[in-house]
Design a protein around this motif. Structure first.
Motif, PDB file in Angstrom:
ATOM      1  N   GLU A   1     -19.495 -17.995   4.579  1.00  0.00           N
ATOM      2  CA  GLU A   1     -19.366 -19.416   4.917  1.00  0.00           C
ATOM      3  C   GLU A   1     -20.731 -19.996   5.279  1.00  0.00           C
ATOM      4  O   GLU A   1     -21.630 -19.254   5.661  1.00  0.00           O
TER       5      GLU A   1
ATOM      6  N   ARG B   1     -21.745 -23.767  10.412  1.00  0.00           N
ATOM      7  CA  ARG B   1     -20.823 -24.870  10.708  1.00  0.00           C
ATOM      8  C   ARG B   1     -21.270 -25.583  11.965  1.00  0.00           C
ATOM      9  O   ARG B   1     -21.203 -25.007  13.060  1.00  0.00           O
ATOM     10  N   ALA B   2     -21.722 -26.801  11.827  1.00  0.00           N
ATOM     11  CA  ALA B   2     -22.068 -27.615  12.991  1.00  0.00           C
ATOM     12  C   ALA B   2     -22.164 -29.062  12.532  1.00  0.00           C
ATOM     13  O   ALA B   2     -22.572 -29.317  11.393  1.00  0.00           O
ATOM     14  N   ARG B   3     -21.780 -29.966  13.404  1.00  0.00           N
ATOM     15  CA  ARG B   3     -21.876 -31.379  13.041  1.00  0.00           C
ATOM     16  C   ARG B   3     -23.329 -31.732  12.730  1.00  0.00           C
ATOM     17  O   ARG B   3     -23.614 -32.515  11.828  1.00  0.00           O
TER      18      ARG B   3
ATOM     19  N   ASN C   1     -19.920 -23.482  20.794  1.00  0.00           N
ATOM     20  CA  ASN C   1     -20.127 -24.914  21.028  1.00  0.00           C
ATOM     21  C   ASN C   1     -21.147 -25.516  20.068  1.00  0.00           C
ATOM     22  O   ASN C   1     -21.566 -26.646  20.261  1.00  0.00           O
ATOM     23  N   ALA C   2     -21.604 -24.741  19.081  1.00  0.00           N
ATOM     24  CA  ALA C   2     -22.665 -25.190  18.176  1.00  0.00           C
ATOM     25  C   ALA C   2     -23.834 -25.771  18.980  1.00  0.00           C
ATOM     26  O   ALA C   2     -24.329 -26.856  18.703  1.00  0.00           O
TER      27      ALA C   2
ATOM     28  N   GLY D   1     -26.244 -34.227  18.314  1.00  0.00           N
ATOM     29  CA  GLY D   1     -24.836 -33.834  18.327  1.00  0.00           C
ATOM     30  C   GLY D   1     -24.575 -32.349  18.436  1.00  0.00           C
ATOM     31  O   GLY D   1     -23.527 -31.868  18.006  1.00  0.00           O
ATOM     32  N   PHE D   2     -25.524 -31.616  18.996  1.00  0.00           N
ATOM     33  CA  PHE D   2     -25.263 -30.205  19.267  1.00  0.00           C
ATOM     34  C   PHE D   2     -24.413 -30.108  20.540  1.00  0.00           C
ATOM     35  O   PHE D   2     -24.450 -31.009  21.382  1.00  0.00           O
ATOM     36  N   GLY D   3     -23.698 -29.011  20.705  1.00  0.00           N
ATOM     37  CA  GLY D   3     -22.909 -28.816  21.921  1.00  0.00           C
ATOM     38  C   GLY D   3     -23.794 -28.322  23.048  1.00  0.00           C
ATOM     39  O   GLY D   3     -25.015 -28.225  22.922  1.00  0.00           O
ATOM     40  N   SER D   4     -23.164 -27.988  24.177  1.00  0.00           N
ATOM     41  CA  SER D   4     -23.948 -27.531  25.316  1.00  0.00           C
ATOM     42  C   SER D   4     -23.763 -26.031  25.491  1.00  0.00           C
ATOM     43  O   SER D   4     -22.934 -25.407  24.837  1.00  0.00           O
TER      44      SER D   4
ATOM     45  N   GLU E   1     -17.439 -32.702  23.997  1.00  0.00           N
ATOM     46  CA  GLU E   1     -18.675 -32.733  23.207  1.00  0.00           C
ATOM     47  C   GLU E   1     -18.834 -31.454  22.398  1.00  0.00           C
ATOM     48  O   GLU E   1     -19.256 -31.476  21.243  1.00  0.00           O
ATOM     49  N   ASN E   2     -18.495 -30.347  23.029  1.00  0.00           N
ATOM     50  CA  ASN E   2     -18.644 -29.068  22.337  1.00  0.00           C
ATOM     51  C   ASN E   2     -17.710 -28.958  21.144  1.00  0.00           C
ATOM     52  O   ASN E   2     -18.075 -28.420  20.102  1.00  0.00           O
TER      53      ASN E   2
ATOM     54  N   ALA F   1     -16.595 -31.502  19.449  1.00  0.00           N
ATOM     55  CA  ALA F   1     -17.084 -32.437  18.430  1.00  0.00           C
ATOM     56  C   ALA F   1     -18.286 -31.860  17.689  1.00  0.00           C
ATOM     57  O   ALA F   1     -18.557 -32.228  16.556  1.00  0.00           O
ATOM     58  N   ALA F   2     -18.994 -30.959  18.349  1.00  0.00           N
ATOM     59  CA  ALA F   2     -20.198 -30.403  17.722  1.00  0.00           C
ATOM     60  C   ALA F   2     -19.857 -29.467  16.561  1.00  0.00           C
ATOM     61  O   ALA F   2     -20.722 -29.103  15.790  1.00  0.00           O
ATOM     62  N   ARG F   3     -18.597 -29.057  16.468  1.00  0.00           N
ATOM     63  CA  ARG F   3     -18.220 -28.234  15.307  1.00  0.00           C
ATOM     64  C   ARG F   3     -16.912 -28.752  14.733  1.00  0.00           C
ATOM     65  O   ARG F   3     -15.841 -28.246  15.028  1.00  0.00           O
ATOM     66  N   PRO F   4     -17.005 -29.809  13.920  1.00  0.00           N
ATOM     67  CA  PRO F   4     -15.766 -30.411  13.404  1.00  0.00           C
ATOM     68  C   PRO F   4     -15.022 -29.492  12.433  1.00  0.00           C
ATOM     69  O   PRO F   4     -13.804 -29.523  12.375  1.00  0.00           O
ATOM     70  N   VAL F   5     -15.747 -28.699  11.662  1.00  0.00           N
ATOM     71  CA  VAL F   5     -15.076 -27.780  10.733  1.00  0.00           C
ATOM     72  C   VAL F   5     -15.198 -26.375  11.304  1.00  0.00           C
ATOM     73  O   VAL F   5     -16.297 -25.913  11.594  1.00  0.00           O
ATOM     74  N   ARG F   6     -14.068 -25.726  11.472  1.00  0.00           N
ATOM     75  CA  ARG F   6     -14.082 -24.389  12.090  1.00  0.00           C
ATOM     76  C   ARG F   6     -14.385 -23.323  11.040  1.00  0.00           C
ATOM     77  O   ARG F   6     -14.219 -23.538   9.856  1.00  0.00           O
ATOM     78  N   TYR F   7     -14.756 -22.162  11.510  1.00  0.00           N
ATOM     79  CA  TYR F   7     -14.940 -21.036  10.605  1.00  0.00           C
ATOM     80  C   TYR F   7     -13.591 -20.445  10.222  1.00  0.00           C
ATOM     81  O   TYR F   7     -12.644 -20.473  11.018  1.00  0.00           O
TER      82      TYR F   7
END
Lengths: 249, 640, 225
Positions: free
Chosen positions: A100, A103-105, A171-172, A210-213, C84-85, C87-93
């Motif tokens: 894959e 995966r991250a916004r 959390n990306a 838009g990264f997570g924490s 927020e976390n 939202a930071a990964r809208p598409v999951r693995y």
């Protein structure tokens, strides 16, 4: 070796993607993971199909271009290894491998396994540098730097900006990437001068992308091909709070 | 086509004063006027990034392009060992003149003397600059900078950051570039490749690029074009370069009138991990700094298949120490590579296919302890183990030479300007400083010297002395160039043949490795020159490319690059055939001493070959820039 | 343009809120445990302690309101960060493998929410008497509220005691990660000291689990009656 690959295929950033299953035949243990994909792609081309797009460049583990999640693990999960250095001897005949993209916004898919990591560049542009002009710098030996500090800075500076930390984090979050740069420059006397401004700006840029924490799970450290330590995140947290207490820039 | 004239613009005066004098003679651009000049920088490796950052700092308006997804990934990042500078911090007798002399001698007296002297002069400032940027060079406990020695030199003048010096220097330049991007004075356009140079009224005024993500072809107009597009090692298919490295930008410039100099000067690096099979997509280099502590040997007996540990000391041939007692394992790259090839040709090679020699650390481990070796080379040993599955602390590494660097490149004058006015060429992409062979840790030095300390002076002189208005990107020349690019892409996509791009690239690479690699001769080169056009013809009628040109299409990108290599390799072989002597990395088997060393022919070949394009099926025209040495005496290179 | 308010609202700012409130709540949990463990010193000591707390309403209510505010901030920051976390990964693995991440670290929100509902139950049980109003009416010989008897009666139901044990297990799992993470978030997990923090977090979680669970266990075993 014969393998079954389940690969994410996505035509472009806006189209929906899906997993497609391929057979990889005649794979030998000496191949790198990317060379295995090269072979699969040669087969696809011969059948008139479009090959799987994936990023790679130096193929020696330093440029940070290759980026794929292999069986749920960025770069395949071998200690201190990028996908390009991962070798097929670690897989078993008949295995099914799921591949894959990151995966991250903040890392939108460009195509198939290729993602856009320009967010990292923008974070560096916000403050990941020492503000010196070319020329007019003092002699290199004028500022002595203790070996422990130089080594610690180098530990952080080794980051290749591949984004595996973001890919692995639930959390990306890009904290490990940002902390590595903040620490590399903040540890050295040359970079200490603008330490406060740097950390504030880089964290702000990171949030904006838009990264997570960070929830301190430690996944980033575990998958980092350069084994960047979580301690640099602690260091950045401290730097950030200190600069907040000083009243910002 | 007009006959070009090579004017090297070497300043008059004593060698050591040329650069200072020239800097004063160069015309300046008023600070307030600089922003009116648009500079297009192609490539963001050490040379490109340092140039783009510095030009932006000076106030020029800069746009820079790279094919990678970020400027930080340019292949300079893979340089491991270090960067030379004549700092003499070790008090071991180093000086600007010694670095200059070592570089000239290492290049087998085929480099332009004035450029090399300037390189040695500015080397000192590079280290200062990098340290100020926060490059974490290795330090001594006292806090001062550490140095190591490197191939081709008897002083310790190499600065390093573990085994990742190139990475750290590139990140320094990338950060300087990023700073300017943040300030809005540089626009960075990644994942974009240059496919055409646009020349208007005889001056380079822009480029045509393809956005690799969307397939969009577009034009950028500028007052000058700076190409820092690296070398052409990937002509050999297998090399230590990144898989994306290519000759396309340089070759397009060549076709638009920039002379290509010394294309036959290619460097074979002695310490790479041997090939394991046909699937191999690239070769991995291990820093030659390993040769500081490793000893190179093969069994004395032909076909000795025993394990290294089982071969008694008396049955081993430490051939570099035997042949070159004073330099030993640190003999220059070309010499070391050829010696390894000879040992393998004699049937004494080790490992699969007999294509390898041992690099043994057991003595150093005994002398210094495993920890010290680990401290110096841990990342290299780990890399070796990942690729081969072998632990080099316990058994010797196997190494074999691989194409690594190309000294040839676009011809430039002292100002780094090509034969097309307004087109500047920096770093590995030009030909200027390394002659026929480059010394270790000098590529990083040259890239940064060109970008930080040479171009920023010389480009201003071009602007100040050539008042040629910048055309808009809608100028007819741009339209025509864009059309040519689109037509070529379309042509590639419509062939729909049977063979993959990779199979052509592999076939071409194998041919030039065999005929124009570590050893060359007339017969082989003529055969290559006969086979390449046929291969090219087949490529253009039988290559298969799927997908469209309107999105990310890596096969299409590769096809465009291989198409250029198929033309370029002909030029490389022609140059190798024309240079009927041996020098540095160019070893003609017809010209060797009794001991098998390269024999130069200074009387007839003391010149730079600069080739001028005449059309696809026309023989290019050879122009010669004579090489005159004032500061050194040309001698037979000896490392014995 | 960059007010300190927006800085505190940054991802790191919210992590500081998590960490500081977490530290305060950790302190409270320890204090609360130490207070409760006085039950093993006998009825007299515990009831006197209860009466002492009641005799200082300002302090008591101050602490209660402070705690409420602390919990609110802790939960608010947790929810915001989680949003927020996610939202930071809208598409999951399709395939995920936890690597380097402990179970506790991956389930902080879940364990936190369950602990929060446990606290509500606990307050209803022993502070507000919502489950059994009679518990708050016990008086001892000196006429004080008989805290000792309340605890013994309260824990004499097996079901209730087991729920407390489960609640404590989750709280301690939460703390085993949370205590070390808060030092990380505050940037204190560095240097030599940094190496001890993970151990400190685990040990303190175990001590809190053992200390708090000892009370219902002792009641169930008949040691306290």
């Amino acid at each position: 070796m014969k393998l079954t690959l389940k690969v994410w295929r996505q035509q472009d950033p806006t189209s929906p993607g899906k997993f497609v299953t391929y057979e990889a035949r005649d794979i030998i243990p000496e191949m790198s993971f990317l060379e295995m994909l090269d072979e699969v792609n040669e087969g696809l081309l011969a059948r008139g199909e479009e090959p799987i797009a994936f990023d790679s460049d130096c193929r020696e583990g330093i440029c940070g271009t290759c980026s794929m999640v292999i069986n749920g693990l960025p770069h395949g999960g071998q200690k201190a290894t990028t996908a390009c250095q991962l070798h097929m001897r670690l897989f078993t005949d008949g295995e099914t491998i799921t591949i894959e993209p990151w995966r991250a916004r903040a890392f939108p898919v460009v195509r198939d396994l290729v993602v856009d990591r320009s967010a990292f560049d923008r974070i560096i542009q916000a403050g990941g540098f020492v503000s010196v002009f070319t020329g007019g710098t003092p002699d290199a030996n004028l500022i002595p730097i203790g070996k422990p500090d130089a080594d610690l800075a180098m530990d952080a500076a080794q980051c290749i900006g591949c984004g595996a930390c973001v890919a692995a984090c639930k959390n990306a979050s890009a904290m490990l990437f940002v902390a590595a740069k903040v620490s590399h420059l903040g540890i050295l006397p040359q970079g200490r001068v603008e330490k406060d401004r740097r950390v504030l700006r880089m964290v702000q840029a990171m949030d904006k992308e838009g990264f997570g924490s960070c929830t301190v799970t430690g996944s980033c450290e575990a998958v980092c091909p350069k084994e960047i330590s979580l301690r640099f995140i602690a260091r950045m947290n401290r730097d950030y709070s200190v600069s907040l207490l000083k009243g910002g820039e | 086509m007009t006959r070009m004239k090579l004017d090297s613009q070497i300043p008059s005066g004593p060698l050591a004063e040329k650069w200072d004098k020239h800097k004063f003679d160069l015309k300046l651009v008023n600070p307030a006027n600089k922003r009116k000049f648009e500079v297009l920088v192609v490539g963001t490796g050490l040379a490109g990034a340092s140039a783009a950052a510095t030009l932006a700092e000076l106030g020029y308006s800069v746009t820079c392009f790279c094919y990678q997804d970020s400027p930080r990934r340019a292949h300079s990042i893979a340089a491991q060992g270090g960067i030379n500078a004549a700092k003499n911090y070790k008090n071991d007798g180093d000086s600007v003149h010694r670095l200059f002399y070592d570089t000239i001698k290492g290049g087998d007296f085929r480099a332009r003397e004035a450029n090399v002297h300037r390189l040695a002069e500015v080397s000192v400032s590079i280290i200062d600059q990098c340290v100020a940027q926060g490059v974490p060079f290795a330090r001594e406990y006292g806090g001062l900078l550490d140095n190591r020695s490197f191939g081709g030199a008897q002083v310790s003048r190499t600065f390093y950051a573990r085994g990742q010096t190139g990475q750290q220097l590139l990140l320094g330049a990338y950060q300087a570039l990023s700073r300017q991007a943040g300030l809005g004075s540089v626009k960075i356009i990644p994942r974009t490749e240059m496919l055409e140079l646009v020349v208007v009224d005889g001056h380079a005024k822009g480029i045509v690029v393809r956005d690799m993500a969307t397939g969009a072809v577009s034009s950028y107009a500028g007052d000058a074009v700076v190409m820092a597009t690296g070398g052409y090692s990937n002509a050999f298919y297998l090399s230590t370069n990144a898989v994306g490295c290519n000759v396309t930008a340089a070759f397009r410039a060549y076709k638009k009138g920039a002379a290509f100099a010394n294309p036959c000067y290619t460097q074979i690096h002695p310490t790479c991990i041997p090939v394991s099979g046909d699937h191999q997509s690239k070769l991995t280099l291990m820093s030659e700094s390993l040769r500081n502590d490793g000893r190179v040997w093969v069994p004395k007996q032909k076909g000795d298949k025993r394990r290294a540990g089982d071969i008694a000391e008396s049955d081993r041939d430490y051939f570099l120490e035997r042949k070159y007692p004073s330099f030993g394992n640190l003999a220059p790259r070309d010499i070391s590579s050829r010696a390894a090839k000879e040992a393998c040709d004699e049937g004494r090679g080790v490992g699969p296919g007999g294509l390898g020699v041992f690099l043994d650390f057991s003595d150093s481990i005994k002398r210094l302890g495993e920890d010290k070796i680990r401290e110096r080379y841990a990342n290299l040993f780990e890399m070796y183990e990942r690729i081969t599955g072998e632990n080099a602390y316990q058994m010797p590494m196997r190494i074999f030479p691989a194409v690594h660097y190309t000294m040839g490149g676009l011809w430039v004058d002292y100002n780094l300007m090509s034969t097309v006015p307004g087109l500047f060429v920096l770093g590995e992409a030009n030909f200027s400083d390394h002659g026929a062979n480059r010394l270790g840790a000098s590529a990083l030095m040259q890239g940064l010297a060109d970008g930080y300390f040479v171009l920023p002076y010389t480009i201003g002189h071009y602007f100040a002395t050539n008042k040629v208005a910048r055309p808009t990107a809608s100028h007819a020349e741009f339209r025509a160039a864009e059309e040519a690019v689109r037509a070529r892409i379309q042509k590639l996509l419509t062939i729909k043949g049977k063979r993959t791009v990779r199979s052509f690239h592999r076939e071409l690479g194998r041919l030039v490795w065999d005929k124009c690699g570590m050893a060359r001769n007339e017969k082989g080169l003529k055969e290559a020159l006969r086979r390449i056009p046929a291969m090219r013809e087949e490529f253009w009628s039988n290559v298969t490319i799927t997908g469209s040109g309107e999105s990310l299409n890596q096969t299409l990108e590769h096809a465009g690059r291989v198409a250029d290599f198929l033309e370029f390799c002909e030029l490389m072989c022609l140059d190798a055939l024309t240079r009927d002597e041996s020098c540095g990395g160019h070893f003609r088997t017809e010209h060797q001493t009794e001991e098998g060393e390269a024999r130069r022919d200074d009387e007839n070949f003391s010149f730079v070959s600069a080739w001028e394009y005449q059309g696809l099926d026309q023989q290019p025209v050879l122009h010669k820039e004579p090489l005159v040495y004032e500061g050194v005496h040309m001698s037979q290179r000896s490392y014995k | 343009m960059n007010t300190s308010n927006s800085r505190c609202n940054s991802s790191l700012g919210k992590k500081y809120v998590m960490a500081i409130t977490g530290l305060a709540l950790f302190g409270f949990v320890i204090g609360h445990m130490v207070g409760n463990l006085q039950i093993f010193l006998g009825k007299e000591v515990l009831n006197a302690y209860g009466a002492f707390l009641k005799s200082k309403p300002l302090l008591l209510w101050g602490a209660r309101l402070g705690l409420l505010a602390t919990v609110s901030f802790h939960v608010w920051a947790a929810i915001r960060l989680t949003q927020e976390n996610r939202a930071a990964r809208p598409v999951r693995y399709a395939v995920t493998k936890p690597i380097g991440a402990s179970y506790a670290s991956r389930t902080m929100l879940m364990s936190g929410l369950i602990v929060a509902s446990f606290i509500v139950y606990h307050l209803l049980h022993f502070t507000m008497g919502g489950l059994d109003p009679e518990l708050l009416t016990f008086l001892d010989e000196a006429g004080r509220h008989d805290v000792y008897r309340m605890v013994v009666v309260g824990f004499s139901t097996l079901r209730v005691s087991i729920f407390y044990l489960v609640g404590m297990a989750l709280l301690c799992m939460h703390l085993s990660h949370g205590v070390s993470a808060l030092f990380q978030s505050l940037g204190l997990k560095t240097g030599v000291f940094g190496g001890w923090i993970d151990g400190f977090a685990k040990i303190s979680a175990i001590v809190i689990f053992a200390g708090n669970c000892s009370i219902p266990m002792a009641v169930m075993c008949g040691f306290l009656k």
